[in-house]
Write a protein that holds these residues in place. Structure first.
Motif, PDB file in Angstrom:
ATOM      1  N   TRP A   2      69.311  24.485  -8.835  1.00  0.00           N
ATOM      2  CA  TRP A   2      69.689  25.898  -8.887  1.00  0.00           C
ATOM      3  C   TRP A   2      70.923  26.138  -8.020  1.00  0.00           C
ATOM      4  O   TRP A   2      71.859  26.819  -8.438  1.00  0.00           O
ATOM      5  N   ASP A   3      70.927  25.543  -6.816  1.00  0.00           N
ATOM      6  CA  ASP A   3      72.078  25.682  -5.921  1.00  0.00           C
ATOM      7  C   ASP A   3      73.361  25.173  -6.580  1.00  0.00           C
ATOM      8  O   ASP A   3      74.435  25.768  -6.413  1.00  0.00           O
ATOM      9  N   GLY A   4      73.246  24.084  -7.345  1.00  0.00           N
ATOM     10  CA  GLY A   4      74.423  23.535  -8.018  1.00  0.00           C
ATOM     11  C   GLY A   4      75.014  24.505  -9.026  1.00  0.00           C
ATOM     12  O   GLY A   4      76.246  24.646  -9.119  1.00  0.00           O
ATOM     13  N   VAL A   5      74.163  25.196  -9.771  1.00  0.00           N
ATOM     14  CA  VAL A   5      74.659  26.191 -10.727  1.00  0.00           C
ATOM     15  C   VAL A   5      75.283  27.356  -9.968  1.00  0.00           C
ATOM     16  O   VAL A   5      76.357  27.844 -10.339  1.00  0.00           O
ATOM     17  N   GLN A   6      74.612  27.793  -8.913  1.00  0.00           N
ATOM     18  CA  GLN A   6      75.158  28.888  -8.104  1.00  0.00           C
ATOM     19  C   GLN A   6      76.550  28.525  -7.581  1.00  0.00           C
ATOM     20  O   GLN A   6      77.476  29.337  -7.642  1.00  0.00           O
ATOM     21  N   ASP A   7      76.685  27.304  -7.051  1.00  0.00           N
ATOM     22  CA  ASP A   7      77.968  26.858  -6.517  1.00  0.00           C
ATOM     23  C   ASP A   7      79.046  26.832  -7.600  1.00  0.00           C
ATOM     24  O   ASP A   7      80.199  27.219  -7.349  1.00  0.00           O
ATOM     25  N   ALA A   8      78.682  26.391  -8.795  1.00  0.00           N
ATOM     26  CA  ALA A   8      79.651  26.345  -9.891  1.00  0.00           C
ATOM     27  C   ALA A   8      80.108  27.761 -10.280  1.00  0.00           C
ATOM     28  O   ALA A   8      81.291  27.985 -10.541  1.00  0.00           O
ATOM     29  N   ILE A   9      79.170  28.692 -10.297  1.00  0.00           N
ATOM     30  CA  ILE A   9      79.525  30.080 -10.628  1.00  0.00           C
ATOM     31  C   ILE A   9      80.373  30.674  -9.518  1.00  0.00           C
ATOM     32  O   ILE A   9      81.380  31.355  -9.789  1.00  0.00           O
ATOM     33  N   ASP A  10      79.984  30.414  -8.259  1.00  0.00           N
ATOM     34  CA  ASP A  10      80.788  30.893  -7.127  1.00  0.00           C
ATOM     35  C   ASP A  10      82.221  30.386  -7.227  1.00  0.00           C
ATOM     36  O   ASP A  10      83.176  31.133  -7.005  1.00  0.00           O
ATOM     37  N   ALA A  11      82.372  29.102  -7.553  1.00  0.00           N
ATOM     38  CA  ALA A  11      83.705  28.511  -7.649  1.00  0.00           C
ATOM     39  C   ALA A  11      84.509  29.158  -8.776  1.00  0.00           C
ATOM     40  O   ALA A  11      85.714  29.395  -8.638  1.00  0.00           O
ATOM     41  N   ARG A  12      83.840  29.436  -9.866  1.00  0.00           N
ATOM     42  CA  ARG A  12      84.543  30.027 -11.008  1.00  0.00           C
ATOM     43  C   ARG A  12      84.971  31.465 -10.729  1.00  0.00           C
ATOM     44  O   ARG A  12      86.069  31.887 -11.080  1.00  0.00           O
TER      45      ARG A  12
END
Length: 133
Positions: free
Chosen positions: A107-117
């Protein structure tokens, strides 16, 4: 009649795309984002009544009951009677705790990807806009 796109339709489409990202990431755990979210809410509450869980998740009592029963069949939560015998209480099982341990980094990985985008400003604008509805 206005020619602008429907906000509701656009948000629902974006929501489905985001849910698919989380669902794909959580696939190794065997849950989808809606189930994972409910497990997280139960973890935060430790034990919670169905009524309170529905309030926390902003879902009606019958919907929350159906969703929790799926998690119960999966062995991730257990239902028991509360102090008020008319109310069911939900708690995580050891398997539910493990699903969260395994799923949290996914879940953290998806959150990080969205944050980066979105970037910090985009994240703040998104949450501010959604909160105000």
């Amino acid at each position: 009649m206005t020619s602008s796109p429907c906000y509701c339709t656009a948000l629902k489409a974006a929501s489905r795309r985001l849910a698919a990202l989380y669902d794909e990431a959580l696939k190794p755990v065997g849950v989808n984002i809606a189930q994972f979210s409910l497990l997280r809410r139960v973890r935060r509450a430790e034990t919670v009544t169905l009524t309170e869980l529905g309030r926390l998740a902003e879902l009606d009592r019958s919907t929350i009951g159906r969703n929790v029963r799926v998690l119960e069949r999966m062995g991730l939560v257990a239902l028991s009677r509360g102090e008020d015998q008319r109310e069911a209480v939900v708690r995580l099982t050891p398997a539910g705790h493990q699903a969260l341990v395994d799923g949290d980094p996914l879940w953290d990985g998806v959150q990080d990807a969205i944050d980066a985008r979105l970037g910090p400003t985009g994240v703040l604008e998104l949450f501010t806009t959604l909160r105000d509805f």
